[in-house]
Design a protein around this motif. Sequence first.
Motif, PDB file in Angstrom:
ATOM      1  N   ILE A  16       0.860  -1.182   0.000  1.00 18.48           N
ATOM      2  CA  ILE A  16       0.000   0.000   0.000  1.00 18.48           C
ATOM      3  C   ILE A  16       0.894   1.229   0.000  1.00 18.48           C
ATOM      4  CG2 ILE A  16      -1.806   1.256   1.228  1.00 18.48           C
ATOM      5  CD1 ILE A  16      -2.597  -1.401   2.561  1.00 18.48           C
ATOM      6  N   VAL A  17       0.730   2.075  -1.020  1.00 15.34           N
ATOM      7  CA  VAL A  17       1.585   3.256  -1.168  1.00 15.34           C
ATOM      8  C   VAL A  17       0.733   4.513  -1.024  1.00 15.34           C
ATOM      9  CG1 VAL A  17       3.263   4.447  -2.619  1.00 15.34           C
ATOM     10  CG2 VAL A  17       3.035   1.955  -2.780  1.00 15.34           C
ATOM     11  N   LEU A  18       0.980   5.290   0.011  1.00 17.09           N
ATOM     12  CA  LEU A  18       0.324   6.582   0.185  1.00 17.09           C
ATOM     13  C   LEU A  18       0.921   7.532  -0.840  1.00 17.09           C
ATOM     14  CD1 LEU A  18       0.609   6.506   4.059  1.00 17.09           C
ATOM     15  CD2 LEU A  18      -1.340   5.790   2.665  1.00 17.09           C
ATOM     16  N   ASN A  19       0.075   8.103  -1.686  1.00 15.18           N
ATOM     17  CA  ASN A  19       0.580   8.706  -2.918  1.00 15.18           C
ATOM     18  C   ASN A  19       0.166  10.166  -3.101  1.00 15.18           C
ATOM     19  OD1 ASN A  19       1.850   8.705  -5.509  1.00 15.18           O
ATOM     20  ND2 ASN A  19      -0.158   8.402  -6.470  1.00 15.18           N
ATOM     21  N   GLN A  20       0.807  11.028  -2.351  1.00 17.39           N
ATOM     22  CA  GLN A  20       0.699  12.465  -2.590  1.00 17.39           C
ATOM     23  C   GLN A  20       2.061  13.086  -2.284  1.00 17.39           C
ATOM     24  OE1 GLN A  20      -3.086  14.247  -1.725  1.00 17.39           O
ATOM     25  NE2 GLN A  20      -2.107  16.138  -1.054  1.00 17.39           N
ATOM     26  N   PRO A  21       3.089  12.662  -3.041  1.00 18.06           N
ATOM     27  CA  PRO A  21       4.459  13.052  -2.690  1.00 18.06           C
ATOM     28  C   PRO A  21       4.715  14.547  -2.733  1.00 18.06           C
ATOM     29  CG  PRO A  21       4.378  12.016  -4.858  1.00 18.06           C
ATOM     30  CD  PRO A  21       3.034  11.795  -4.230  1.00 18.06           C
ATOM     31  N   GLU A  22       3.960  15.263  -3.559  1.00 17.35           N
ATOM     32  CA  GLU A  22       4.170  16.714  -3.640  1.00 17.35           C
ATOM     33  C   GLU A  22       3.783  17.411  -2.342  1.00 17.35           C
ATOM     34  OE1 GLU A  22      -0.046  15.903  -4.822  1.00 17.35           O
ATOM     35  OE2 GLU A  22       1.913  14.990  -5.227  1.00 17.35           O
ATOM     36  N   ALA A  23       2.994  16.740  -1.499  1.00 14.57           N
ATOM     37  CA  ALA A  23       2.595  17.287  -0.198  1.00 14.57           C
ATOM     38  C   ALA A  23       3.100  16.398   0.936  1.00 14.57           C
ATOM     39  CB  ALA A  23       1.077  17.412  -0.125  1.00 14.57           C
ATOM     40  N   GLY A  37     -10.575   1.824   3.352  1.00 10.52           N
ATOM     41  CA  GLY A  37     -11.199   0.758   2.579  1.00 10.52           C
ATOM     42  C   GLY A  37     -10.211  -0.305   2.150  1.00 10.52           C
ATOM     43  N   ILE A  38      -9.027   0.120   1.712  1.00 12.90           N
ATOM     44  CA  ILE A  38      -7.997  -0.825   1.276  1.00 12.90           C
ATOM     45  C   ILE A  38      -7.528  -1.679   2.441  1.00 12.90           C
ATOM     46  CG2 ILE A  38      -5.603  -0.975   0.477  1.00 12.90           C
ATOM     47  CD1 ILE A  38      -6.239   1.514  -1.262  1.00 12.90           C
ATOM     48  N   ALA A  39      -7.317  -1.062   3.592  1.00  9.38           N
ATOM     49  CA  ALA A  39      -6.857  -1.814   4.768  1.00  9.38           C
ATOM     50  C   ALA A  39      -7.892  -2.852   5.191  1.00  9.38           C
ATOM     51  CB  ALA A  39      -6.553  -0.862   5.917  1.00  9.38           C
ATOM     52  N   ALA A  40      -9.174  -2.482   5.156  1.00 12.65           N
ATOM     53  CA  ALA A  40     -10.234  -3.426   5.515  1.00 12.65           C
ATOM     54  C   ALA A  40     -10.286  -4.582   4.521  1.00 12.65           C
ATOM     55  CB  ALA A  40     -11.577  -2.709   5.573  1.00 12.65           C
ATOM     56  N   ASP A  41     -10.153  -4.276   3.237  1.00  8.08           N
ATOM     57  CA  ASP A  41     -10.159  -5.326   2.211  1.00  8.08           C
ATOM     58  C   ASP A  41      -8.970  -6.269   2.389  1.00  8.08           C
ATOM     59  OD1 ASP A  41     -12.442  -4.251   1.134  1.00  8.08           O
ATOM     60  OD2 ASP A  41     -11.422  -3.226  -0.520  1.00  8.08           O
ATOM     61  N   ALA A  42      -7.801  -5.713   2.699  1.00 10.16           N
ATOM     62  CA  ALA A  42      -6.607  -6.534   2.899  1.00 10.16           C
ATOM     63  C   ALA A  42      -6.781  -7.472   4.087  1.00 10.16           C
ATOM     64  CB  ALA A  42      -5.389  -5.647   3.113  1.00 10.16           C
ATOM     65  N   ALA A  43      -7.427  -6.980   5.134  1.00 11.85           N
ATOM     66  CA  ALA A  43      -7.656  -7.814   6.312  1.00 11.85           C
ATOM     67  C   ALA A  43      -8.541  -9.007   5.989  1.00 11.85           C
ATOM     68  CB  ALA A  43      -8.285  -6.975   7.422  1.00 11.85           C
ATOM     69  N   ASP A  45      -8.970 -10.438   2.942  1.00  8.87           N
ATOM     70  CA  ASP A  45      -8.537 -11.202   1.767  1.00  8.87           C
ATOM     71  C   ASP A  45      -7.555 -12.297   2.180  1.00  8.87           C
ATOM     72  OD1 ASP A  45      -7.676 -12.151  -0.671  1.00  8.87           O
ATOM     73  OD2 ASP A  45      -7.253 -10.184  -1.538  1.00  8.87           O
ATOM     74  N   ALA A  46      -7.984 -13.548   2.090  1.00  9.12           N
ATOM     75  CA  ALA A  46      -7.126 -14.664   2.496  1.00  9.12           C
ATOM     76  C   ALA A  46      -5.911 -14.819   1.594  1.00  9.12           C
ATOM     77  CB  ALA A  46      -7.940 -15.957   2.503  1.00  9.12           C
ATOM     78  N   ALA A  47      -5.979 -14.282   0.380  1.00  5.91           N
ATOM     79  CA  ALA A  47      -4.843 -14.377  -0.545  1.00  5.91           C
ATOM     80  C   ALA A  47      -3.711 -13.435  -0.159  1.00  5.91           C
ATOM     81  CB  ALA A  47      -5.300 -14.081  -1.977  1.00  5.91           C
ATOM     82  N   VAL A  48      -4.024 -12.427   0.648  1.00  8.67           N
ATOM     83  CA  VAL A  48      -3.005 -11.497   1.136  1.00  8.67           C
ATOM     84  C   VAL A  48      -2.453 -12.051   2.446  1.00  8.67           C
ATOM     85  CG1 VAL A  48      -2.566  -9.177   2.004  1.00  8.67           C
ATOM     86  CG2 VAL A  48      -4.088  -9.501   0.055  1.00  8.67           C
ATOM     87  N   ARG A  49      -1.155 -12.324   2.466  1.00 10.01           N
ATOM     88  CA  ARG A  49      -0.552 -12.950   3.647  1.00 10.01           C
ATOM     89  C   ARG A  49       0.430 -12.027   4.363  1.00 10.01           C
ATOM     90  NH1 ARG A  49       1.037 -18.955   1.982  1.00 10.01           N
ATOM     91  NH2 ARG A  49       1.664 -18.970   4.188  1.00 10.01           N
ATOM     92  N   CYS A  50       0.711 -10.880   3.788  1.00 12.16           N
ATOM     93  CA  CYS A  50       1.519  -9.858   4.446  1.00 12.16           C
ATOM     94  C   CYS A  50       1.239  -8.530   3.765  1.00 12.16           C
ATOM     95  CB  CYS A  50       3.007 -10.204   4.366  1.00 12.16           C
ATOM     96  SG  CYS A  50       4.073  -9.108   5.343  1.00 12.16           S
ATOM     97  N   VAL A  51       1.273  -7.451   4.530  1.00 10.93           N
ATOM     98  CA  VAL A  51       0.989  -6.106   4.014  1.00 10.93           C
ATOM     99  C   VAL A  51       2.187  -5.212   4.283  1.00 10.93           C
ATOM    100  CG1 VAL A  51      -0.471  -4.060   4.284  1.00 10.93           C
ATOM    101  CG2 VAL A  51      -1.509  -6.344   4.298  1.00 10.93           C
ATOM    102  N   VAL A  52       2.555  -4.420   3.278  1.00  9.81           N
ATOM    103  CA  VAL A  52       3.581  -3.391   3.427  1.00  9.81           C
ATOM    104  C   VAL A  52       2.922  -2.034   3.235  1.00  9.81           C
ATOM    105  CG1 VAL A  52       5.728  -2.421   2.510  1.00  9.81           C
ATOM    106  CG2 VAL A  52       5.423  -4.908   2.603  1.00  9.81           C
ATOM    107  N   SER A  97      -7.801  -1.769  11.239  1.00 14.54           N
ATOM    108  CA  SER A  97      -7.669  -2.912  10.328  1.00 14.54           C
ATOM    109  C   SER A  97      -6.242  -3.431  10.296  1.00 14.54           C
ATOM    110  CB  SER A  97      -8.103  -2.515   8.913  1.00 14.54           C
ATOM    111  OG  SER A  97      -9.492  -2.273   8.857  1.00 14.54           O
ATOM    112  N   LEU A  98      -5.271  -2.539  10.226  1.00 11.49           N
ATOM    113  CA  LEU A  98      -3.873  -2.961  10.192  1.00 11.49           C
ATOM    114  C   LEU A  98      -3.470  -3.650  11.487  1.00 11.49           C
ATOM    115  CD1 LEU A  98      -2.258   0.215   8.567  1.00 11.49           C
ATOM    116  CD2 LEU A  98      -2.777  -1.953   7.433  1.00 11.49           C
ATOM    117  N   ARG A  99      -3.908  -3.096  12.583  1.00 15.66           N
ATOM    118  CA  ARG A  99      -3.494  -3.605  13.900  1.00 15.66           C
ATOM    119  C   ARG A  99      -4.148  -4.950  14.214  1.00 15.66           C
ATOM    120  NH1 ARG A  99       0.624  -1.792  17.439  1.00 15.66           N
ATOM    121  NH2 ARG A  99       0.050  -2.280  19.588  1.00 15.66           N
ATOM    122  N   THR A 100      -5.379  -5.151  13.770  1.00 19.74           N
ATOM    123  CA  THR A 100      -6.123  -6.345  14.154  1.00 19.74           C
ATOM    124  C   THR A 100      -6.116  -7.430  13.086  1.00 19.74           C
ATOM    125  OG1 THR A 100      -8.223  -5.417  13.351  1.00 19.74           O
ATOM    126  CG2 THR A 100      -7.655  -5.021  15.664  1.00 19.74           C
TER     127      THR A 100
END
Length: 265
Positions: A16-23, A37-43, A45-52, A97-100
Amino acid sequence: MGDKVIVEQHGAVLRIVLNQPEAMNAIGPEMASRFAGIAADAAADAAVRCVVVTGAGPHFMAGGDIRYFSELLALPAAERDAKLGALVSDVGRAVTSLRTMAKPVIGAVRGAAAGFGFSLMCACDVVIASDTVNCKLAYGQLGASPDGGGSYTLPRLLGVRRAMELALLDERIDAPRALELGLVSRVVADAELDAAALALAARLAAQPTAALGRTKQLFYGSFEKDLAGQIDAELQAFLAAAGSHDFSEAVTAFLGRRKPEFRGS
């Protein structure tokens, strides 16, 4: 403008890349809502086994979007509070979502990590930092108090006394100091950060990630239980593991003197 949050799939690793580098990846309502929303979906999704989680450009995240805050100053109090409440709730949902989630979360942090960026860094299970890291809570200089779970995770990482010192004095912390304090897990050269984070994520994703998820939940849950309660939680987690494919595969592989093939279940 582009997507405020980019999602990349690297096998079983979701980046997951936070993408507003100009700010400096400062977070506003659009980024916060999408990130949650992305974090909840990753939690889920059984196909996702690690998140960066990382930031685009030379910085992780400089906190809230001050320009957005400025726009809110002219609004009636009720409308201002509703908009700020939605933003703070969304960053809280993302961190929850990330923590749990029952899988490891790696923070790959470079440059500035301030405000919510600092809280987000603290919420990750493992943090690989660039030698360019320069972090601080930064809420005091904005006349605000922490969000994104920072007031929950930081005292648990450092103890209340040290966490309070960092919050009240609001001093900048460079990479060596962050490592010394335990805010980050390891420090690498900036040019090596992305590859190092993905390599570690791939290593974790190849492990019995359901068991890693149970370990994560046990560690974090231990702060809310007494010893007897924690021992019972360990029992329940171990029994759940014993019924899993990965437990059976590990035992069979050990006796067969071969490398196990885990599937995270």
